[in-house]
Motif scaffolding. Structure first.
Motif, PDB file in Angstrom:
ATOM      1  N   LEU A 220       0.899  -1.131   0.109  1.00 39.66           N
ATOM      2  CA  LEU A 220       0.055   0.013   0.181  1.00 39.66           C
ATOM      3  C   LEU A 220       1.012   1.176  -0.087  1.00 39.66           C
ATOM      4  CD1 LEU A 220      -3.191  -0.588   2.463  1.00 39.66           C
ATOM      5  CD2 LEU A 220      -2.534  -1.520   0.140  1.00 39.66           C
ATOM      6  N   ILE A 221       2.223   0.978   0.326  1.00 35.96           N
ATOM      7  CA  ILE A 221       2.990   2.386   0.393  1.00 35.96           C
ATOM      8  C   ILE A 221       3.178   2.763  -0.957  1.00 35.96           C
ATOM      9  CG2 ILE A 221       5.573   2.825   0.933  1.00 35.96           C
ATOM     10  CD1 ILE A 221       5.277   0.827   3.260  1.00 35.96           C
ATOM     11  N   TYR A 222       3.371   4.218  -1.056  1.00 30.96           N
ATOM     12  CA  TYR A 222       3.733   4.907  -2.616  1.00 30.96           C
ATOM     13  C   TYR A 222       4.864   5.668  -2.349  1.00 30.96           C
ATOM     14  CZ  TYR A 222       0.121   8.169  -0.887  1.00 30.96           C
ATOM     15  OH  TYR A 222      -0.483   9.039  -0.258  1.00 30.96           O
ATOM     16  N   ASN A 223       5.320   5.829  -1.105  1.00 32.27           N
ATOM     17  CA  ASN A 223       6.413   6.614  -0.931  1.00 32.27           C
ATOM     18  C   ASN A 223       7.577   5.701  -0.056  1.00 32.27           C
ATOM     19  OD1 ASN A 223       8.449   8.584  -0.958  1.00 32.27           O
ATOM     20  ND2 ASN A 223       7.352   9.962   0.389  1.00 32.27           N
ATOM     21  N   PRO A 224       8.577   5.180  -0.795  1.00 31.36           N
ATOM     22  CA  PRO A 224       9.090   5.320  -2.165  1.00 31.36           C
ATOM     23  C   PRO A 224       7.946   4.380  -2.892  1.00 31.36           C
ATOM     24  CG  PRO A 224      10.297   3.560  -0.722  1.00 31.36           C
ATOM     25  CD  PRO A 224       9.319   4.179  -0.149  1.00 31.36           C
ATOM     26  N   LEU A 225       8.192   4.706  -4.291  1.00 28.39           N
ATOM     27  CA  LEU A 225       7.268   3.956  -5.404  1.00 28.39           C
ATOM     28  C   LEU A 225       7.608   2.426  -5.320  1.00 28.39           C
ATOM     29  CD1 LEU A 225       7.522   6.764  -8.216  1.00 28.39           C
ATOM     30  CD2 LEU A 225       5.476   6.159  -6.784  1.00 28.39           C
ATOM     31  N   GLU A 226       8.935   2.253  -4.982  1.00 25.58           N
ATOM     32  CA  GLU A 226       9.145   0.677  -5.028  1.00 25.58           C
ATOM     33  C   GLU A 226       9.841   0.457  -3.672  1.00 25.58           C
ATOM     34  OE1 GLU A 226      10.437  -2.495  -8.235  1.00 25.58           O
ATOM     35  OE2 GLU A 226      12.124  -1.189  -7.841  1.00 25.58           O
ATOM     36  N   LYS A 228      11.498  -1.997  -0.483  1.00 25.16           N
ATOM     37  CA  LYS A 228      12.512  -3.043  -0.433  1.00 25.16           C
ATOM     38  C   LYS A 228      11.533  -4.323  -0.668  1.00 25.16           C
ATOM     39  CE  LYS A 228      15.837  -5.344   2.357  1.00 25.16           C
ATOM     40  NZ  LYS A 228      16.502  -5.572   3.640  1.00 25.16           N
ATOM     41  N   LEU A 229      10.367  -4.527  -0.081  1.00 24.78           N
ATOM     42  CA  LEU A 229       9.435  -5.786  -0.247  1.00 24.78           C
ATOM     43  C   LEU A 229       9.505  -5.935  -1.870  1.00 24.78           C
ATOM     44  CD1 LEU A 229       7.869  -7.826   1.107  1.00 24.78           C
ATOM     45  CD2 LEU A 229       5.932  -6.332   0.563  1.00 24.78           C
ATOM     46  N   LEU A 230       8.902  -4.863  -2.292  1.00 27.21           N
ATOM     47  CA  LEU A 230       8.461  -4.905  -3.797  1.00 27.21           C
ATOM     48  C   LEU A 230       9.800  -5.167  -4.680  1.00 27.21           C
ATOM     49  CD1 LEU A 230       5.753  -2.065  -4.544  1.00 27.21           C
ATOM     50  CD2 LEU A 230       5.666  -4.675  -3.875  1.00 27.21           C
ATOM     51  N   LYS A 231      10.932  -4.442  -4.561  1.00 35.55           N
ATOM     52  CA  LYS A 231      12.132  -4.985  -5.153  1.00 35.55           C
ATOM     53  C   LYS A 231      12.511  -6.367  -5.115  1.00 35.55           C
ATOM     54  CE  LYS A 231      14.074  -0.372  -4.690  1.00 35.55           C
ATOM     55  NZ  LYS A 231      15.291   0.599  -4.080  1.00 35.55           N
ATOM     56  N   GLU A 232      12.315  -6.959  -3.769  1.00 32.75           N
ATOM     57  CA  GLU A 232      12.831  -8.153  -3.617  1.00 32.75           C
ATOM     58  C   GLU A 232      11.829  -9.092  -4.346  1.00 32.75           C
ATOM     59  OE1 GLU A 232      13.072  -8.642   0.651  1.00 32.75           O
ATOM     60  OE2 GLU A 232      14.974  -7.872   0.703  1.00 32.75           O
ATOM     61  N   ALA A 233      10.631  -8.944  -4.213  1.00 38.00           N
ATOM     62  CA  ALA A 233       9.500  -9.804  -4.983  1.00 38.00           C
ATOM     63  C   ALA A 233      10.022  -9.746  -6.432  1.00 38.00           C
ATOM     64  CB  ALA A 233       8.039  -9.275  -4.855  1.00 38.00           C
ATOM     65  N   LYS A 234       9.977  -8.470  -7.048  1.00 37.24           N
ATOM     66  CA  LYS A 234      10.272  -8.287  -8.589  1.00 37.24           C
ATOM     67  C   LYS A 234      11.467  -9.253  -9.088  1.00 37.24           C
ATOM     68  CE  LYS A 234       9.538  -4.381 -10.575  1.00 37.24           C
ATOM     69  NZ  LYS A 234       9.713  -3.075 -11.130  1.00 37.24           N
ATOM     70  N   ALA A 235      12.715  -9.255  -7.904  1.00 40.29           N
ATOM     71  CA  ALA A 235      13.703  -9.868  -8.317  1.00 40.29           C
ATOM     72  C   ALA A 235      13.569 -11.389  -8.540  1.00 40.29           C
ATOM     73  CB  ALA A 235      15.122  -9.735  -7.404  1.00 40.29           C
ATOM     74  N   LYS A 236      12.409 -11.839  -7.667  1.00 37.22           N
ATOM     75  CA  LYS A 236      12.135 -13.330  -7.681  1.00 37.22           C
ATOM     76  C   LYS A 236      11.100 -13.629  -8.757  1.00 37.22           C
ATOM     77  CE  LYS A 236      13.133 -14.162  -2.650  1.00 37.22           C
ATOM     78  NZ  LYS A 236      14.075 -15.742  -2.898  1.00 37.22           N
ATOM     79  N   GLY A 237      11.010 -12.546  -9.600  1.00 35.99           N
ATOM     80  CA  GLY A 237       9.726 -13.055 -10.747  1.00 35.99           C
ATOM     81  C   GLY A 237       8.523 -12.788 -10.461  1.00 35.99           C
ATOM     82  N   ALA A 238       8.101 -12.107  -9.411  1.00 34.41           N
ATOM     83  CA  ALA A 238       6.849 -11.947  -8.762  1.00 34.41           C
ATOM     84  C   ALA A 238       6.345 -10.728  -9.520  1.00 34.41           C
ATOM     85  CB  ALA A 238       6.598 -11.808  -7.511  1.00 34.41           C
ATOM     86  N   GLN A 239       4.989 -10.490  -9.641  1.00 31.11           N
ATOM     87  CA  GLN A 239       4.204  -9.481 -10.341  1.00 31.11           C
ATOM     88  C   GLN A 239       4.037  -8.479  -9.225  1.00 31.11           C
ATOM     89  OE1 GLN A 239       0.765 -10.272 -12.551  1.00 31.11           O
ATOM     90  NE2 GLN A 239       0.537  -7.956 -12.876  1.00 31.11           N
ATOM     91  N   THR A 240       4.403  -6.994  -9.386  1.00 27.17           N
ATOM     92  CA  THR A 240       4.263  -6.284  -7.901  1.00 27.17           C
ATOM     93  C   THR A 240       3.626  -5.082  -8.493  1.00 27.17           C
ATOM     94  OG1 THR A 240       6.295  -5.143  -8.586  1.00 27.17           O
ATOM     95  CG2 THR A 240       6.558  -6.961  -7.269  1.00 27.17           C
ATOM     96  N   LEU A 241       2.731  -4.520  -7.158  1.00 27.95           N
ATOM     97  CA  LEU A 241       2.222  -3.189  -7.592  1.00 27.95           C
ATOM     98  C   LEU A 241       2.249  -2.373  -6.267  1.00 27.95           C
ATOM     99  CD1 LEU A 241      -1.735  -3.292  -7.293  1.00 27.95           C
ATOM    100  CD2 LEU A 241      -0.462  -5.514  -7.186  1.00 27.95           C
ATOM    101  N   ASN A 242       2.495  -1.317  -6.356  1.00 27.47           N
ATOM    102  CA  ASN A 242       2.602  -0.151  -5.126  1.00 27.47           C
ATOM    103  C   ASN A 242       1.145   0.352  -5.098  1.00 27.47           C
ATOM    104  OD1 ASN A 242       2.272   1.879  -6.932  1.00 27.47           O
ATOM    105  ND2 ASN A 242       4.133   2.220  -7.268  1.00 27.47           N
ATOM    106  N   GLY A 243       1.133   1.376  -3.797  1.00 22.02           N
ATOM    107  CA  GLY A 243      -0.063   2.046  -3.446  1.00 22.02           C
ATOM    108  C   GLY A 243      -0.654   3.041  -4.203  1.00 22.02           C
TER     109      GLY A 243
END
Length: 281
Positions: A220-226, A228-243
């Motif tokens: 749900l966070i949008y500041n920062p836009l990405e 740490k959780l989303l960066k790590e998820a993306k690196a593992k091939g997951a689809q991500t979305l911010n707040g």
């Protein structure tokens, strides 16, 4: 006569709501102005009385007043009642009606950005605060296969399980360590906490060691836009979305409650991204 709208919060000077709503009023051609009202927690009653006295057409409500305002309103929408919090007030000729657009705004962003069918999905929600309750309520109304909630204080997570029972949705509250061990079982993971929010950008609410590649990870966070959780998820091939999507959608839904008109959500999103220093489209 120019209509008046606003947001009640404390503090509230950082809010982007005045920027996006004033732009929407101008684009549609509505004579209105949206203001940020910093309301001390001990003056919520007076603020609500002020909405009536000044004939303010509508308001958003943000932390820490989403629960406190409820007892001073004339009517609460059924969804807001279930959530136990209000983020939108509509002044209907002196009758103040409370709504909550947070959860609906989130689910819309999730469906718009992923095109998934939630019906059989196993969903993990991290956190058990007001944000979590709004999102869980909207997810249950939409229909999901199974709900798991984890929280630093597990007793708070357990309180939300009763909400799932009213929708006959299987649900459980689990400790963080247990969730991390079975992380590969979840289809959607949603962080509703502030862990990872600026300036604490090196923090993450959960270890993703056992994350499966096709999982959708949302923050749900949008500041920062990405985060740490989303960066790590993306690196593992997951689809991500911010707040960002949730913020824009909940604002657009509030705008509709007040005016009966749909604002330009693409323009709203562009403004928010510009304010955050991200790409404008």
């Amino acid at each position: 006569m120019e209509k008046v709208f606003g947001i009640l919060g404390h503090p509230v000077g950082h809010s982007m709501s005045p920027i996006i709503h004033n732009d929407a009023f101008e684009k549609i051609g509505i004579e209105a102005r949206y203001h940020a009202f910093d309301v001390d927690p001990d003056q919520v009653k007076e603020a609500i009385e002020g909405i009536r006295a000044l004939k303010i057409t509508g308001c958003n409500v943000t932390v820490p007043h989403k629960i406190a305002v409820m007892k001073y309103l004339d009517e609460i929408d059924s969804e807001a009642e279930q959530i136990g919090a209000v983020n939108t007030i509509v002044n209907q000729n002196g009758k103040l009606v409370g709504y909550n657009t947070d959860g609906r705004g989130y689910v819309k962003s999730l469906l718009d950005e992923t095109s998934i069918d939630l019906a059989n999905m196993k969903v993990l929600v991290i956190g058990a605060g007001g944000g979590a309750r709004g999102i869980i309520t909207a997810l249950l109304r939409q229909g999901i296969g199974h709900l798991t909630i984890t929280n630093r204080t597990i007793s708070k997570a357990e309180l939300l399980i009763d909400l799932a029972a009213t929708f006959d949705t299987p649900a459980e509250a689990l400790e963080k360590q247990v969730v991390e061990e079975k992380l590969n079982e979840f289809d959607v993971i949603i962080n509703t906490t502030s862990v990872g929010m600026s300036p604490n950008v090196d923090e993450s609410p959960l270890s993703l060691d056992r994350l499966k590649e096709e999982t959708i990870v949302s923050d749900l966070i949008y500041n920062p836009l990405e985060t740490k959780l989303l960066k790590e998820a993306k690196a593992k091939g997951a689809q991500t979305l911010n707040g960002i999507g949730m913020f824009v959608n909940q604002a657009a839904l509030s705008f509709e409650h007040w005016t009966g008109q749909k604002p330009d959500e693409i323009q709203m999103r562009k403004i928010v991204l510009q304010q955050l220093g991200g790409p404008s489209c």
